[in-house]
Design a protein around this motif. Sequence first.
Motif, PDB file in Angstrom:
ATOM      1  N   SER A  57      13.581   7.973  -3.526  1.00 62.78           N
ATOM      2  CA  SER A  57      13.583   8.956  -4.668  1.00 62.78           C
ATOM      3  C   SER A  57      12.026   9.459  -4.767  1.00 62.78           C
ATOM      4  O   SER A  57      11.277   8.432  -4.720  1.00 62.78           O
ATOM      5  N   VAL A  58      11.978  10.692  -5.380  1.00 66.26           N
ATOM      6  CA  VAL A  58      10.554  11.083  -5.516  1.00 66.26           C
ATOM      7  C   VAL A  58      10.414  10.933  -7.220  1.00 66.26           C
ATOM      8  O   VAL A  58      11.428  11.097  -7.797  1.00 66.26           O
ATOM      9  N   SER A  59       9.280  10.321  -7.445  1.00 69.66           N
ATOM     10  CA  SER A  59       9.093  10.259  -9.116  1.00 69.66           C
ATOM     11  C   SER A  59       7.566  10.866  -9.181  1.00 69.66           C
ATOM     12  O   SER A  59       6.746  10.937  -8.419  1.00 69.66           O
ATOM     13  N   ASP A  60       7.603  11.443 -10.417  1.00 71.81           N
ATOM     14  CA  ASP A  60       6.494  12.170 -10.876  1.00 71.81           C
ATOM     15  C   ASP A  60       5.535  11.127 -11.748  1.00 71.81           C
ATOM     16  O   ASP A  60       5.867  10.346 -12.511  1.00 71.81           O
ATOM     17  N   ARG A  61       4.356  11.012 -11.219  1.00 69.18           N
ATOM     18  CA  ARG A  61       3.393   9.977 -11.884  1.00 69.18           C
ATOM     19  C   ARG A  61       2.482  10.818 -12.834  1.00 69.18           C
ATOM     20  O   ARG A  61       1.809  11.758 -12.297  1.00 69.18           O
ATOM     21  N   ALA A  62       2.177  10.440 -14.010  1.00 73.22           N
ATOM     22  CA  ALA A  62       1.270  11.342 -14.945  1.00 73.22           C
ATOM     23  C   ALA A  62      -0.242  11.151 -14.697  1.00 73.22           C
ATOM     24  O   ALA A  62      -0.446  10.093 -13.957  1.00 73.22           O
ATOM     25  N   ALA A  63      -0.998  12.093 -15.092  1.00 71.19           N
ATOM     26  CA  ALA A  63      -2.608  11.763 -14.804  1.00 71.19           C
ATOM     27  C   ALA A  63      -2.613  10.536 -15.580  1.00 71.19           C
ATOM     28  O   ALA A  63      -2.195  10.192 -16.843  1.00 71.19           O
ATOM     29  N   ARG A  64      -3.933   9.730 -15.489  1.00 68.83           N
ATOM     30  CA  ARG A  64      -4.220   8.601 -15.997  1.00 68.83           C
ATOM     31  C   ARG A  64      -5.690   8.151 -16.195  1.00 68.83           C
ATOM     32  O   ARG A  64      -6.159   8.644 -14.958  1.00 68.83           O
ATOM     33  N   GLN A  65      -5.943   7.217 -16.922  1.00 69.53           N
ATOM     34  CA  GLN A  65      -7.498   6.921 -16.763  1.00 69.53           C
ATOM     35  C   GLN A  65      -7.579   5.805 -15.836  1.00 69.53           C
ATOM     36  O   GLN A  65      -6.821   4.782 -15.920  1.00 69.53           O
ATOM     37  N   GLY A  66      -8.687   5.679 -15.104  1.00 70.56           N
ATOM     38  CA  GLY A  66      -8.824   4.398 -14.023  1.00 70.56           C
ATOM     39  C   GLY A  66     -10.413   4.010 -14.083  1.00 70.56           C
ATOM     40  O   GLY A  66     -11.040   4.753 -14.721  1.00 70.56           O
ATOM     41  N   ARG A  67     -10.624   3.225 -13.124  1.00 66.85           N
ATOM     42  CA  ARG A  67     -12.002   3.045 -12.694  1.00 66.85           C
ATOM     43  C   ARG A  67     -12.572   3.019 -11.221  1.00 66.85           C
ATOM     44  O   ARG A  67     -11.622   2.689 -10.448  1.00 66.85           O
ATOM     45  N   ASN A  68     -13.662   3.449 -11.040  1.00 67.29           N
ATOM     46  CA  ASN A  68     -14.090   3.501  -9.519  1.00 67.29           C
ATOM     47  C   ASN A  68     -14.300   2.153  -9.012  1.00 67.29           C
ATOM     48  O   ASN A  68     -15.106   1.245  -9.798  1.00 67.29           O
ATOM     49  N   PRO A  69     -13.349   1.401  -8.353  1.00 71.82           N
ATOM     50  CA  PRO A  69     -13.680  -0.002  -7.995  1.00 71.82           C
ATOM     51  C   PRO A  69     -15.267  -0.495  -7.573  1.00 71.82           C
ATOM     52  O   PRO A  69     -15.486  -1.423  -7.447  1.00 71.82           O
ATOM     53  N   ALA A  70     -15.898   0.680  -7.115  1.00 74.69           N
ATOM     54  CA  ALA A  70     -17.316   0.547  -6.504  1.00 74.69           C
ATOM     55  C   ALA A  70     -18.340   0.273  -7.499  1.00 74.69           C
ATOM     56  O   ALA A  70     -19.237  -0.495  -7.348  1.00 74.69           O
ATOM     57  N   THR A  71     -18.210   1.294  -8.348  1.00 77.99           N
ATOM     58  CA  THR A  71     -19.181   1.458  -9.541  1.00 77.99           C
ATOM     59  C   THR A  71     -18.689   0.924 -10.954  1.00 77.99           C
ATOM     60  O   THR A  71     -19.588   0.715 -11.760  1.00 77.99           O
ATOM     61  N   GLY A  72     -17.550   1.090 -11.146  1.00 84.63           N
ATOM     62  CA  GLY A  72     -16.937   0.455 -12.408  1.00 84.63           C
ATOM     63  C   GLY A  72     -16.879   1.658 -13.342  1.00 84.63           C
ATOM     64  O   GLY A  72     -16.343   1.626 -14.871  1.00 84.63           O
ATOM     65  N   GLU A  73     -17.193   2.802 -13.180  1.00 93.08           N
ATOM     66  CA  GLU A  73     -17.288   4.179 -13.903  1.00 93.08           C
ATOM     67  C   GLU A  73     -15.713   4.419 -14.164  1.00 93.08           C
ATOM     68  O   GLU A  73     -15.027   4.538 -13.422  1.00 93.08           O
ATOM     69  N   PRO A  74     -15.527   4.805 -15.295  1.00 96.54           N
ATOM     70  CA  PRO A  74     -14.216   5.462 -15.662  1.00 96.54           C
ATOM     71  C   PRO A  74     -14.103   7.000 -14.888  1.00 96.54           C
ATOM     72  O   PRO A  74     -14.793   7.505 -14.737  1.00 96.54           O
ATOM     73  N   MET A  75     -12.732   7.165 -14.330  1.00 99.35           N
ATOM     74  CA  MET A  75     -12.469   8.250 -13.698  1.00 99.35           C
ATOM     75  C   MET A  75     -11.182   8.644 -14.094  1.00 99.35           C
ATOM     76  O   MET A  75     -10.229   7.924 -14.496  1.00 99.35           O
ATOM     77  N   THR A  76     -10.657   9.896 -13.910  1.00 97.99           N
ATOM     78  CA  THR A  76      -9.143  10.498 -13.996  1.00 97.99           C
ATOM     79  C   THR A  76      -8.579  10.498 -12.718  1.00 97.99           C
ATOM     80  O   THR A  76      -9.100  11.105 -11.795  1.00 97.99           O
ATOM     81  N   ILE A  77      -7.418   9.830 -12.827  1.00 98.24           N
ATOM     82  CA  ILE A  77      -6.671   9.879 -11.627  1.00 98.24           C
ATOM     83  C   ILE A  77      -5.572  10.826 -11.979  1.00 98.24           C
ATOM     84  O   ILE A  77      -4.830  10.914 -13.048  1.00 98.24           O
ATOM     85  N   ALA A  78      -5.629  11.729 -10.926  1.00 92.25           N
ATOM     86  CA  ALA A  78      -4.756  13.156 -11.005  1.00 92.25           C
ATOM     87  C   ALA A  78      -3.215  12.768 -11.026  1.00 92.25           C
ATOM     88  O   ALA A  78      -2.736  11.978 -10.402  1.00 92.25           O
ATOM     89  N   ALA A  79      -2.546  13.752 -11.614  1.00 96.56           N
ATOM     90  CA  ALA A  79      -0.962  13.599 -11.685  1.00 96.56           C
ATOM     91  C   ALA A  79      -0.795  13.744 -10.380  1.00 96.56           C
ATOM     92  O   ALA A  79      -1.257  14.666  -9.398  1.00 96.56           O
ATOM     93  N   HIS A  80       0.504  13.138  -9.674  1.00 92.67           N
ATOM     94  CA  HIS A  80       0.877  13.098  -8.391  1.00 92.67           C
ATOM     95  C   HIS A  80       2.356  12.635  -8.284  1.00 92.67           C
ATOM     96  O   HIS A  80       2.780  12.078  -9.233  1.00 92.67           O
ATOM     97  N   LYS A  81       2.845  12.968  -6.993  1.00 95.80           N
ATOM     98  CA  LYS A  81       4.412  12.519  -6.865  1.00 95.80           C
ATOM     99  C   LYS A  81       4.369  11.054  -5.965  1.00 95.80           C
ATOM    100  O   LYS A  81       3.570  10.839  -5.152  1.00 95.80           O
ATOM    101  N   GLY A  82       5.195  10.081  -6.758  1.00 95.84           N
ATOM    102  CA  GLY A  82       5.243   8.883  -5.780  1.00 95.84           C
ATOM    103  C   GLY A  82       6.636   8.500  -5.043  1.00 95.84           C
ATOM    104  O   GLY A  82       7.487   9.547  -5.300  1.00 95.84           O
ATOM    105  N   LEU A  83       6.843   7.826  -4.498  1.00 95.28           N
ATOM    106  CA  LEU A  83       8.183   7.438  -3.632  1.00 95.28           C
ATOM    107  C   LEU A  83       8.565   6.081  -4.206  1.00 95.28           C
ATOM    108  O   LEU A  83       7.722   5.158  -4.327  1.00 95.28           O
ATOM    109  N   ARG A  84       9.888   6.258  -4.663  1.00 93.76           N
ATOM    110  CA  ARG A  84      10.577   4.916  -4.963  1.00 93.76           C
ATOM    111  C   ARG A  84      11.869   4.534  -4.007  1.00 93.76           C
ATOM    112  O   ARG A  84      12.108   5.536  -3.382  1.00 93.76           O
ATOM    113  N   PHE A  85      12.004   3.195  -3.861  1.00 94.26           N
ATOM    114  CA  PHE A  85      13.140   2.852  -2.952  1.00 94.26           C
ATOM    115  C   PHE A  85      13.857   1.820  -3.807  1.00 94.26           C
ATOM    116  O   PHE A  85      13.357   1.063  -4.523  1.00 94.26           O
ATOM    117  N   SER A  86      15.187   1.967  -3.753  1.00 95.16           N
ATOM    118  CA  SER A  86      16.197   1.200  -4.390  1.00 95.16           C
ATOM    119  C   SER A  86      17.025   0.487  -3.404  1.00 95.16           C
ATOM    120  O   SER A  86      17.768   1.544  -2.642  1.00 95.16           O
TER     121      SER A  86
END
Length: 99
Positions: A57-86
């Motif tokens: 099934s498709v699930s909607d993922r909300a936008a959220r704050q994350g960190r760039n793993p290379a620099t450690g700078e905060p960044m916004t991860i855009a909203a996107h669709k994800g896939l779930r399996f049951s």
Amino acid sequence: MRKSDQVDAMTQAMKTHYDRAVSKADVQAFLDVFSDLCRKKLAEDGEFIFHGVGKFSVSDRAARQGRNPATGEPMTIAAHKGLRFSASKLLKDSLNPKQ
């Protein structure tokens, strides 16, 4: 398991379990059509049920704050669709058979 391994395994299983010789080209075509059908159903209905295996099934993922793993700078991860399996009950039960 690579796709060629899947084709070989399915071809052999058809011969062993069902006493039917199926060409690798037919199995390859089946897998291609099956994956196309899965993608289309997910895009149209938001879910695809593979009986005996489980439900995708498709699930909607909300936008959220994350960190760039290379620099450690905060960044916004855009909203996107994800896939779930049951997994289906049949699949779960086959992993832990009752004694």
